[in-house]
Write a protein that holds these residues in place. Structure first.
Motif, PDB file in Angstrom:
ATOM      1  N   MET A   1       0.858  -1.205   0.000  1.00  0.00           N
ATOM      2  CA  MET A   1       0.000   0.000   0.000  1.00  0.00           C
ATOM      3  C   MET A   1       0.885   1.243   0.000  1.00  0.00           C
ATOM      4  O   MET A   1       1.808   1.362   0.787  1.00  0.00           O
ATOM      5  N   SER A   2       0.606   2.141  -0.939  1.00  0.00           N
ATOM      6  CA  SER A   2       1.518   3.274  -1.123  1.00  0.00           C
ATOM      7  C   SER A   2       1.087   4.491  -0.305  1.00  0.00           C
ATOM      8  O   SER A   2       1.931   5.241   0.170  1.00  0.00           O
ATOM      9  N   ASN A   3      -0.207   4.713  -0.151  1.00  0.00           N
ATOM     10  CA  ASN A   3      -0.673   5.930   0.526  1.00  0.00           C
ATOM     11  C   ASN A   3      -0.710   5.730   2.044  1.00  0.00           C
ATOM     12  O   ASN A   3      -1.745   5.424   2.616  1.00  0.00           O
ATOM     13  N   HIS A   4       0.459   5.921   2.647  1.00  0.00           N
ATOM     14  CA  HIS A   4       0.524   5.752   4.101  1.00  0.00           C
ATOM     15  C   HIS A   4      -0.087   6.961   4.795  1.00  0.00           C
ATOM     16  O   HIS A   4      -0.243   8.032   4.196  1.00  0.00           O
ATOM     17  N   ILE A   5      -0.348   6.767   6.047  1.00  0.00           N
ATOM     18  CA  ILE A   5      -1.043   7.836   6.793  1.00  0.00           C
ATOM     19  C   ILE A   5      -0.208   8.283   8.010  1.00  0.00           C
ATOM     20  O   ILE A   5      -0.738   8.560   9.072  1.00  0.00           O
ATOM     21  N   HIS A   6       1.096   8.341   7.797  1.00  0.00           N
ATOM     22  CA  HIS A   6       1.990   8.676   8.914  1.00  0.00           C
ATOM     23  C   HIS A   6       1.633  10.011   9.566  1.00  0.00           C
ATOM     24  O   HIS A   6       1.739  10.162  10.782  1.00  0.00           O
ATOM     25  N   ASP A   7       1.204  10.960   8.735  1.00  0.00           N
ATOM     26  CA  ASP A   7       0.890  12.291   9.286  1.00  0.00           C
ATOM     27  C   ASP A   7      -0.312  12.262  10.224  1.00  0.00           C
ATOM     28  O   ASP A   7      -0.471  13.170  11.051  1.00  0.00           O
ATOM     29  N   LEU A   8      -1.143  11.257  10.072  1.00  0.00           N
ATOM     30  CA  LEU A   8      -2.364  11.221  10.888  1.00  0.00           C
ATOM     31  C   LEU A   8      -2.204  10.395  12.166  1.00  0.00           C
ATOM     32  O   LEU A   8      -3.071  10.431  13.039  1.00  0.00           O
ATOM     33  N   ILE A   9      -1.104   9.678  12.269  1.00  0.00           N
ATOM     34  CA  ILE A   9      -0.986   8.729  13.382  1.00  0.00           C
ATOM     35  C   ILE A   9      -0.840   9.449  14.734  1.00  0.00           C
ATOM     36  O   ILE A   9      -1.552   9.136  15.695  1.00  0.00           O
ATOM     37  N   VAL A  10       0.073  10.425  14.782  1.00  0.00           N
ATOM     38  CA  VAL A  10       0.263  11.143  16.068  1.00  0.00           C
ATOM     39  C   VAL A  10      -1.008  11.922  16.453  1.00  0.00           C
ATOM     40  O   VAL A  10      -1.461  11.830  17.603  1.00  0.00           O
ATOM     41  N   PRO A  11      -1.624  12.669  15.543  1.00  0.00           N
ATOM     42  CA  PRO A  11      -2.898  13.303  15.924  1.00  0.00           C
ATOM     43  C   PRO A  11      -3.957  12.289  16.350  1.00  0.00           C
ATOM     44  O   PRO A  11      -4.751  12.556  17.235  1.00  0.00           O
ATOM     45  N   TYR A  12      -3.935  11.108  15.721  1.00  0.00           N
ATOM     46  CA  TYR A  12      -4.931  10.081  16.079  1.00  0.00           C
ATOM     47  C   TYR A  12      -4.749   9.633  17.525  1.00  0.00           C
ATOM     48  O   TYR A  12      -5.722   9.572  18.291  1.00  0.00           O
ATOM     49  N   VAL A  13      -3.518   9.339  17.912  1.00  0.00           N
ATOM     50  CA  VAL A  13      -3.305   8.809  19.265  1.00  0.00           C
ATOM     51  C   VAL A  13      -3.544   9.887  20.329  1.00  0.00           C
ATOM     52  O   VAL A  13      -3.764   9.563  21.489  1.00  0.00           O
ATOM     53  N   VAL A  29      -5.162   1.049   8.784  1.00  0.00           N
ATOM     54  CA  VAL A  29      -4.235   0.183   9.535  1.00  0.00           C
ATOM     55  C   VAL A  29      -4.675  -1.285   9.514  1.00  0.00           C
ATOM     56  O   VAL A  29      -3.871  -2.176   9.806  1.00  0.00           O
ATOM     57  N   ARG A  30      -5.926  -1.541   9.162  1.00  0.00           N
ATOM     58  CA  ARG A  30      -6.350  -2.943   9.040  1.00  0.00           C
ATOM     59  C   ARG A  30      -5.658  -3.605   7.841  1.00  0.00           C
ATOM     60  O   ARG A  30      -5.476  -4.816   7.812  1.00  0.00           O
ATOM     61  N   GLU A  31      -5.288  -2.801   6.862  1.00  0.00           N
ATOM     62  CA  GLU A  31      -4.713  -3.336   5.635  1.00  0.00           C
ATOM     63  C   GLU A  31      -3.218  -3.072   5.507  1.00  0.00           C
ATOM     64  O   GLU A  31      -2.550  -3.735   4.718  1.00  0.00           O
ATOM     65  N   CYS A  32      -2.708  -2.082   6.245  1.00  0.00           N
ATOM     66  CA  CYS A  32      -1.300  -1.687   6.080  1.00  0.00           C
ATOM     67  C   CYS A  32      -0.519  -2.055   7.335  1.00  0.00           C
ATOM     68  O   CYS A  32      -0.701  -1.439   8.392  1.00  0.00           O
TER      69      CYS A  32
END
Lengths: 179, 204
Positions: A1-13, A29-32
């Motif tokens: 999967m190419s479109n990672h969501i690293h920018d959203l992880i810290v705001p998410y937690v 995250v269910r797929e990546c």
């Protein structure tokens, strides 16, 4: 999967995402596996923060009780606002005066400051005018004498009146009340 | 994620104490101090990382709060939020008075009481928790004061972002941003600590 969501992880937690963004993260995250691993790391840090931060700076037993007498005494001591304001205003006033003095000294310059002591001349002139009414008006009709006795015509508060008086040789000084 | 939320019953109890204080009840002042001063001290210590300075801040903040108790308005927010606003302000003043020195690790570990975490039932778990705490406290020293304020209010005191914005006198988005920046800085600092520990282990 190419479109990672690293920018959203810290705001998410830290619970800073909207509902739609949160669902996006969960679906991703269910797929990546890479983003899932990153999310796990950040969640662990947040769990550590939540569990550990409340323990940082725990006061020792009796530590704050020892502070209480000082807190109570300071609270019960009346505040002396007046003196504090007075001190503040005094300092401000002194600074203002010093500033005004400095500015005036710079703007006015030294000439008028030097001339000021000679303003005492009108006293001498008044005495001279009294002497004009004596019985011997010799030389008082001369232009030089008239100019010297009129204080309004004096160009400068300078030794000039004295010079004019020097030319009136026959003026007699008579003590007041001995006529 | 377990953020300690403020107990509404506790807020009601504090408001009742405040009412008694305003009537001149000395015991109510003492009770109010006992109820809120631990939180004030923890916040001050988390920001300043210095025991004596934190005690000074507690004294200044509590005296100011007592003197201005009539100014506190219940409708504008919880008493703790108001008190933490005073505390953060006093911490900033303390920082201005005294340039914060590099804090020694020994000073950081000088926290006497150690309440047990829920999962600290075994010695191994307690040791692991202590290790995390030491690493976190060391990492806190690397944060700027503004980021320490944010992380201390969010995770040390359990404030919401709205309450944080009120205390820090900044927009809510700024408070959120500071928490994220603190998170990134802490992760980096703790990773460096882990690397140092690993190097020490390999050297044996």
């Amino acid at each position: 999967m190419s479109n990672h969501i690293h920018d959203l992880i810290v705001p998410y937690v830290h619970r800073q995402l909207s509902r739609a963004q949160r669902e996006l993260v969960l679906r991703h995250v269910r797929e990546c596996s890479e983003c899932y691993a990153a999310l796990s790391v950040e969640q662990q840090l947040v769990r550590d923060l939540a569990a550990t931060m409340p323990l940082v700076g725990q006061p020792a037993r009796g530590q704050l009780n020892r502070l209480w007498p000082a807190v109570w005494m300071e609270f019960r001591t009346p505040q002396n606002h007046g003196n504090r304001w007075l001190r503040s205003y005094s300092v401000a006033l002194v600074m203002l005066l010093m500033f005004a003095f400095g500015v005036s000294a710079v703007l006015v310059g030294p000439t008028q400051v030097i001339a000021a002591p000679f303003q005492a001349a009108p006293t001498q002139i008044k005495a001279t005018a009294t002497l004009i009414r004596t019985d011997e008006p010799v030389g008082l009709n001369t232009p030089e004498a008239s100019e010297t006795v009129n204080p309004l015509t004096l160009p400068m508060p300078s030794p000039a009146p004295m010079a004019g008086l020097a030319g009136i040789s026959q003026i007699r000084y008579m003590p007041m009340g001995n006529h | 994620m377990t953020v300690p939320l403020q107990n509404p019953y506790e807020q009601e109890a504090i408001e009742a104490l405040i009412e008694r204080c305003l009537k001149g009840d000395q015991q109510a002042y003492a009770a109010l101090y006992a109820a809120v001063s631990p939180g004030v001290y923890r916040l001050a210590y988390s920001i300043l990382l210095h025991k004596q300075d934190a005690e000074d801040v507690v004294q200044e903040a509590m005296v100011y709060a007592f003197r201005n108790l009539r100014r506190y308005e219940v409708v504008r927010g919880a008493f703790r939020t108001w008190l933490y606003t005073i505390t953060v302000s006093r911490c900033r003043n303390a920082r201005r008075r005294k340039w914060l020195p590099m804090t020694a690790l020994n000073n950081l570990l000088n926290t006497a009481i150690e309440p047990a975490a829920p999962d600290d039932h075994t010695p191994e778990a307690a040791l692991a928790r202590l290790g995390v705490r030491e690493a976190l406290e060391k990492a806190l020293t690397t944060l700027s004061p503004r980021l320490r304020e944010a992380i201390a209010l969010r995770y040390g005191q359990g404030l919401t972002y709205r309450e944080m914005a009120d205390v820090l006198e900044c927009p809510q988005k700024t408070a959120e941003s500071r928490v994220r920046l603190a998170h990134e800085a802490l992760r980096q600092a703790m990773a460096e600590t882990d690397n140092v520990l690993l190097e020490e282990l390999w050297s044996f």
